[in-house]
Design an enzyme around this catalytic site. Sequence first.
Site, PDB file in Angstrom:
ATOM      1  N   CYS A   1       3.276  -5.119   6.505  1.00 63.90           N
ATOM      2  CA  CYS A   1       2.860  -4.618   5.197  1.00 63.90           C
ATOM      3  C   CYS A   1       4.052  -4.030   4.449  1.00 63.90           C
ATOM      4  O   CYS A   1       5.055  -3.659   5.046  1.00 63.90           O
ATOM      5  CB  CYS A   1       1.786  -3.546   5.345  1.00 63.90           C
ATOM      6  SG  CYS A   1       0.168  -4.205   5.806  1.00 63.90           S
TER       7      CYS A   1
ATOM      8  N   HIS B   1       0.821  -1.212   0.000  1.00 68.27           N
ATOM      9  CA  HIS B   1       0.000   0.000   0.000  1.00 68.27           C
ATOM     10  C   HIS B   1       0.851   1.257   0.000  1.00 68.27           C
ATOM     11  O   HIS B   1       2.054   1.220   0.237  1.00 68.27           O
ATOM     12  CB  HIS B   1      -0.963  -0.005   1.188  1.00 68.27           C
ATOM     13  CG  HIS B   1      -0.318  -0.013   2.539  1.00 68.27           C
ATOM     14  ND1 HIS B   1       0.155   1.134   3.155  1.00 68.27           N
ATOM     15  CD2 HIS B   1      -0.079  -1.030   3.395  1.00 68.27           C
ATOM     16  CE1 HIS B   1       0.649   0.816   4.340  1.00 68.27           C
ATOM     17  NE2 HIS B   1       0.524  -0.496   4.514  1.00 68.27           N
TER      18      HIS B   1
END
Length: 161
Positions: free
Chosen positions: A136, A120
Site C-alpha cells: 500500500c 491511505h
Amino acid sequence: MLALGIVLSLQATASAAELVGFSDHRFRPGTIVIRNSEKRLYLVLRGNRAIRYKVAVGKSRKAWTGHAQITAKFIRPAWSPSSEVRRDFPHLPNVIEGGAPNNPMGAAAMTLSNGNYAIHGTNRPGSIGRAVSYGCIRMANNDIQDLYQRVGVRTQVVALP
C-alpha cells in the site's frame, strides 16, 4: 488563477505537499504517479505541474509497479489484515474499526483495482518517506485528506520503480 488556488489550498490543508514542475508527458492531468524510488506521489496537473506528496511505499519485494485505478473511497475505513499480514502478525484481530488509534488506514483510504492495495493515511506518521508497507501507499493523514478531495473513483494510478 487555478495555480494560485492550488498553492493557497496546499498551504492551508497539506503542509507536506508541494506544487512542483512535472514534465513527463506520458501522464495526463488528473493521473496519480507514484515513484517508488523517490517515495513520492504526484497528482499531475495542467501546465507541466503536479502536487507532490511524500509517501511510504512497499518494502523490498512488496512494492508494486504498474497501472491501476481508484475503485472506491472511504473516510475512516475499517481495516482487515490481508492473509500475508496475518501470517506475519497472527495476533492481529480480524477487523480494526475505522477511527481506532491502532487502525493503520488512518483518516481516509482509496482502494485500487490491482488487488489488496490502497492509497491511505496512517497511524504511523514516522513511516512516511520509507519503504515499509506490504504494498500500500501510505500518506500523512492531512495529505490523504487533501488528495481524497482532489480525485475521484476511476482516477488512473501509475506506480513506477
